[in-house]
Write a protein that holds these residues in place. Sequence first.
Motif, PDB file in Angstrom:
ATOM      1  N   VAL A  54       0.852  -1.180   0.000  1.00 13.37           N
ATOM      2  CA  VAL A  54       0.000   0.000   0.000  1.00 13.37           C
ATOM      3  C   VAL A  54       0.896   1.241   0.000  1.00 13.37           C
ATOM      4  O   VAL A  54       1.991   1.222   0.571  1.00 13.37           O
ATOM      5  CB  VAL A  54      -0.956  -0.013   1.221  1.00 13.37           C
ATOM      6  CG1 VAL A  54      -0.206   0.040   2.521  1.00 13.37           C
ATOM      7  CG2 VAL A  54      -1.984   1.086   1.137  1.00 13.37           C
ATOM      8  N   GLU A  55       0.460   2.267  -0.708  1.00 13.43           N
ATOM      9  CA  GLU A  55       1.164   3.536  -0.701  1.00 13.43           C
ATOM     10  C   GLU A  55       0.297   4.558   0.024  1.00 13.43           C
ATOM     11  O   GLU A  55      -0.896   4.674  -0.257  1.00 13.43           O
ATOM     12  CB  GLU A  55       1.478   4.004  -2.119  1.00 13.43           C
ATOM     13  CG  GLU A  55       2.559   3.179  -2.767  1.00 13.43           C
ATOM     14  CD  GLU A  55       3.047   3.768  -4.076  1.00 13.43           C
ATOM     15  OE1 GLU A  55       2.444   4.745  -4.575  1.00 13.43           O
ATOM     16  OE2 GLU A  55       4.043   3.250  -4.593  1.00 13.43           O
ATOM     17  N   LEU A  56       0.905   5.283   0.948  1.00 11.79           N
ATOM     18  CA  LEU A  56       0.176   6.241   1.775  1.00 11.79           C
ATOM     19  C   LEU A  56       0.756   7.641   1.619  1.00 11.79           C
ATOM     20  O   LEU A  56       1.977   7.824   1.663  1.00 11.79           O
ATOM     21  CB  LEU A  56       0.266   5.833   3.256  1.00 11.79           C
ATOM     22  CG  LEU A  56      -0.238   4.445   3.627  1.00 11.79           C
ATOM     23  CD1 LEU A  56       0.206   4.087   5.033  1.00 11.79           C
ATOM     24  CD2 LEU A  56      -1.736   4.382   3.504  1.00 11.79           C
ATOM     25  N   SER A  57      -0.151   8.598   1.501  1.00 11.19           N
ATOM     26  CA  SER A  57       0.281   9.990   1.503  1.00 11.19           C
ATOM     27  C   SER A  57       0.568  10.383   2.948  1.00 11.19           C
ATOM     28  O   SER A  57       0.312   9.625   3.888  1.00 11.19           O
ATOM     29  CB  SER A  57      -0.819  10.887   0.924  1.00 11.19           C
ATOM     30  OG  SER A  57      -1.942  10.897   1.792  1.00 11.19           O
ATOM     31  N   LYS A  58       1.084  11.587   3.125  1.00 10.15           N
ATOM     32  CA  LYS A  58       1.406  12.066   4.472  1.00 10.15           C
ATOM     33  C   LYS A  58       0.160  12.087   5.357  1.00 10.15           C
ATOM     34  O   LYS A  58       0.201  11.669   6.514  1.00 10.15           O
ATOM     35  CB  LYS A  58       2.023  13.461   4.396  1.00 10.15           C
ATOM     36  CG  LYS A  58       2.511  13.974   5.716  1.00 10.15           C
ATOM     37  CD  LYS A  58       3.204  15.313   5.568  1.00 10.15           C
ATOM     38  CE  LYS A  58       3.679  15.809   6.919  1.00 10.15           C
ATOM     39  NZ  LYS A  58       4.372  17.094   6.805  1.00 10.15           N
ATOM     40  N   GLU A  59      -0.969  12.528   4.818  1.00  7.12           N
ATOM     41  CA  GLU A  59      -2.227  12.583   5.583  1.00  7.12           C
ATOM     42  C   GLU A  59      -2.715  11.184   5.944  1.00  7.12           C
ATOM     43  O   GLU A  59      -3.149  10.931   7.068  1.00  7.12           O
ATOM     44  CB  GLU A  59      -3.307  13.329   4.793  1.00  7.12           C
ATOM     45  CG  GLU A  59      -3.018  14.790   4.520  1.00  7.12           C
ATOM     46  CD  GLU A  59      -2.028  14.999   3.363  1.00  7.12           C
ATOM     47  OE1 GLU A  59      -1.932  14.119   2.463  1.00  7.12           O
ATOM     48  OE2 GLU A  59      -1.335  16.030   3.376  1.00  7.12           O
ATOM     49  N   GLU A  60      -2.642  10.271   4.980  1.00 10.37           N
ATOM     50  CA  GLU A  60      -3.080   8.890   5.238  1.00 10.37           C
ATOM     51  C   GLU A  60      -2.184   8.224   6.277  1.00 10.37           C
ATOM     52  O   GLU A  60      -2.665   7.479   7.136  1.00 10.37           O
ATOM     53  CB  GLU A  60      -3.072   8.087   3.933  1.00 10.37           C
ATOM     54  CG  GLU A  60      -4.118   8.527   2.936  1.00 10.37           C
ATOM     55  CD  GLU A  60      -3.933   7.895   1.568  1.00 10.37           C
ATOM     56  OE1 GLU A  60      -4.964   7.661   0.902  1.00 10.37           O
ATOM     57  OE2 GLU A  60      -2.781   7.643   1.171  1.00 10.37           O
ATOM     58  N   LEU A  61      -0.885   8.485   6.211  1.00 12.87           N
ATOM     59  CA  LEU A  61       0.053   7.927   7.182  1.00 12.87           C
ATOM     60  C   LEU A  61      -0.239   8.457   8.583  1.00 12.87           C
ATOM     61  O   LEU A  61      -0.249   7.699   9.560  1.00 12.87           O
ATOM     62  CB  LEU A  61       1.496   8.242   6.789  1.00 12.87           C
ATOM     63  CG  LEU A  61       2.577   7.735   7.744  1.00 12.87           C
ATOM     64  CD1 LEU A  61       2.506   6.226   7.898  1.00 12.87           C
ATOM     65  CD2 LEU A  61       3.944   8.182   7.273  1.00 12.87           C
TER      66      LEU A  61
END
Length: 175
Positions: free
Chosen positions: A149-156
């Motif tokens: 999965v790839e996460l943006s800063k907000e998702e992380l």
Amino acid sequence: KARHRRCRKIVHGVISEMCGKQGVQYEDFAKLLTLGEYSSLSRHLSSTARSLAREGLKKQELEMSEKLVGLGVSQELSQLVAECLSVRREEVRAQLVRDSCSVSHCHLTDYDWKLKLIMSSDKLGSIQRPVLSLDLELREDGRGREEGVELSKEELTKLISSLEAANKVVTQLRT
């Protein structure tokens, strides 16, 4: 003395099976026990060892032995079971933890992460956006599989907050 050694071998074999290792085989005791007796003994020893381990691995051998005597086990056998369980205390505890961690069909076994910086895309010439690539190794029904999965800063940030909340709940349950 020979009987004592055979009993010790059965008890250690049952504990080994509990811990996911190869235990004793019925063939080793076919002259002493019927298949039904061996199966019943193995099941009861495993159940007793698990309950004693759950109730408190820190209890002394004497306390464990007294509890077994209270369940109708002979004094000699209860001392033997308590001694064997005491010796393999950490191994049994670790297996109980593994069992409780894998109560669902799927559980996490390992992970890997990488931080990537997206410089541009086919639509935009310059983005410079950090992305976390998270690879999870999962075990489901004895088979391993990987999910990425790839996460943006907000998702992380949202994921970390969720994990911290879950950790807080687990910590409260332990106390």
